[in-house]
Enzyme design. Structure first.
Site, PDB file in Angstrom:
ATOM      1  N   GLU A 157      -8.626 -32.275   1.726  1.00  0.00           N
ATOM      2  CA  GLU A 157      -9.684 -31.775   1.398  1.00  0.00           C
ATOM      3  C   GLU A 157      -9.757 -30.888   0.027  1.00  0.00           C
ATOM      4  OE1 GLU A 157     -11.190 -30.412   5.126  1.00  0.00           O
ATOM      5  OE2 GLU A 157     -10.424 -32.220   5.979  1.00  0.00           O
ATOM      6  N   GLU A 262      -9.609 -40.170   9.990  1.00  0.00           N
ATOM      7  CA  GLU A 262     -10.184 -39.315  11.086  1.00  0.00           C
ATOM      8  C   GLU A 262     -11.509 -39.845  11.639  1.00  0.00           C
ATOM      9  OE1 GLU A 262     -10.109 -35.334   9.877  1.00  0.00           O
ATOM     10  OE2 GLU A 262      -8.298 -35.487   8.883  1.00  0.00           O
TER      11      GLU A 262
END
Ligand code: 9MR
Length: 375
Positions: A157, A262
């Protein structure tokens, strides 16, 4: 095969749902010729505290990720003091079950203790100090499991949705090469391990393009990037499938493995239309009207969830040539992080098994989809 009558196919699948023989079926075995089926595990699941959950993990998944226990703040809470207890158990369980392991995650802006970025006076530490800490941390963690943990989410991220750099202490202290250095240290610590970049909202074109640029830049430096993790923190009707497909295709052309890292699909209303994704800093106050399924998942919503999973997996199967793994982010609705994000204290139902460890319609939909697909 492509079934020519989508509505009829849907009806058949729903009818077939109730009859899927869960006890004899393994989701991972069924999909083994397309991609791995993974799951994120919490400490209770890693330690097999609930035998029914342990059976689900062993039967249906062939790749495991520790949900939190290899993150910096848990594994090295204070400098040089490592807590390997759960991580060691995770590796032992994965080896016992012959599951592919994903180490998660070496560098992230969240769940990293403040001391990493501070000098002894509590001021921002220099690039040299933070780089040295990063190197030691990666050497210790990747080195400990060298030859055992087959892959690592090296960096998580690093970008905003508009493709600009996320402003983090990593970037502020080390500078723009923080990602390159993390990959360099990880590769040095275990030259055989697969190394990934992992982010959410990658269906958004600016973010996807930023990652493409990053992969090319790392390669130009001679650093190995073996995969890009497309996190899938979704909702019903979200994300737009055409945009997601465009990203899978574009990233797949880089000659990296695509990992759906995810995956969960919330059934709850999102409190802000502009901010889906997985930005962990979001925290809305609990509102009862945004928590409608406290007493269970209504049949129509369960069917909508099954449809959403089916559509995603149809897309994943279509691109199975580049997709190496699809990991569910949590085993059951009881353990999902989405009960507390973006609003704490809700009752969500985003994964394949319910709070009693029973398979949901979404599970059966995926079983039936693959059976149809293979015919
Ligand atoms: O599922 C994780 C949850 O248990 C933690 O409290 C949370 C802390 O930030 O992180 C969750 O997992 C995140 C993952 O590690 C990285 N991508 C976003 C996930 C959801 O926040």
């Amino acid at each position: 095969m492509k079934f020519p009558y989508p509505l009829l196919a849907s009806a058949l699948l729903v009818t077939a749902c109730a009859q899927t023989p869960t006890d004899q079926t393994s989701l991972a075995d069924l999909y083994a010729d397309s991609f791995k089926i993974g799951v994120a595990l919490n400490p209770a699941e890693i330690r097999g505290e609930d035998p029914a959950a342990a059976r689900l993990i062993e039967r249906h998944f062939n790749s495991y990720t520790a949900e939190d226990d290899m993150k910096w703040e848990l594994i090295e809470p204070t400098e040089g003091n490592f807590d390997w207890s759960v991580a060691d158990d995770f590796v032992a369980l994965s080896e016992r079950n012959d599951a592919f392991m994903v180490g998660h995650t070496l560098l992230w802006h969240s769940q990293t203790p403040d001391w990493v970025f501070e000098d002894s006076d509590g001021n921002p530490a220099s690039r040299e100090i933070v780089l040295a800490r990063l190197k030691r941390h990666i050497e210790a963690v990747v080195g400990r499991y060298k030859g055992r943990v087959q892959s690592w989410d090296v960096v998580n991220e690093a970008f905003e949705d508009d493709g600009t750099w996320r402003d983090t202490p990593w970037r502020r202290t080390i500078g723009p090469d923080f990602i390159a250095r993390a990959f360099e240290f990880a590769h040095a610590a275990d030259p055989e391990a697969e190394l990934y970049y992992n982010d959410y909202n990658l269906f958004k074109a600016p973010k996807r393009n930023a990652v493409i640029k990053l992969v090319k830049a790392l390669r130009a430096e001679g650093l190995p990037v073996h995969g890009v993790g497309i996190q899938g923190h979704y909702g019903i009707g979200y994300p737009p499938m055409d945009e997601l497909e465009a990203s899978i295709v574009a990233l797949g052309k880089l000659d990296v493995k695509i990992l759906v890292t995810e995956l969960d699909i919330s059934v709850l209303p999102f409190p802000s239309s502009a901010q889906q994704g997985a930005d962990i800093s979001l925290n809305f106050e609990l509102r009862a009207e945004l928590n409608p399924y406290v007493d269970g998942l209504p049949q129509d919503v369960s069917a909508a969830l099954a449809d959403a999973y089916r559509s995603l997996f149809e897309l994943y199967l279509k691109h199975a040539d580049v997709i190496d793994r699809v990991t569910l982010w949590n085993l059951t609705d009881a353990s999902t992080w989405r009960n507390n994000w973006p609003m704490p204290g809700r009752t969500d139902h985003p994964v394949l098994f319910d709070r009693q460890n029973e398979p949901k319609d979404a599970f059966h939909a995926l079983v039936n989809l693959k059976i149809f697909h293979d015919r």
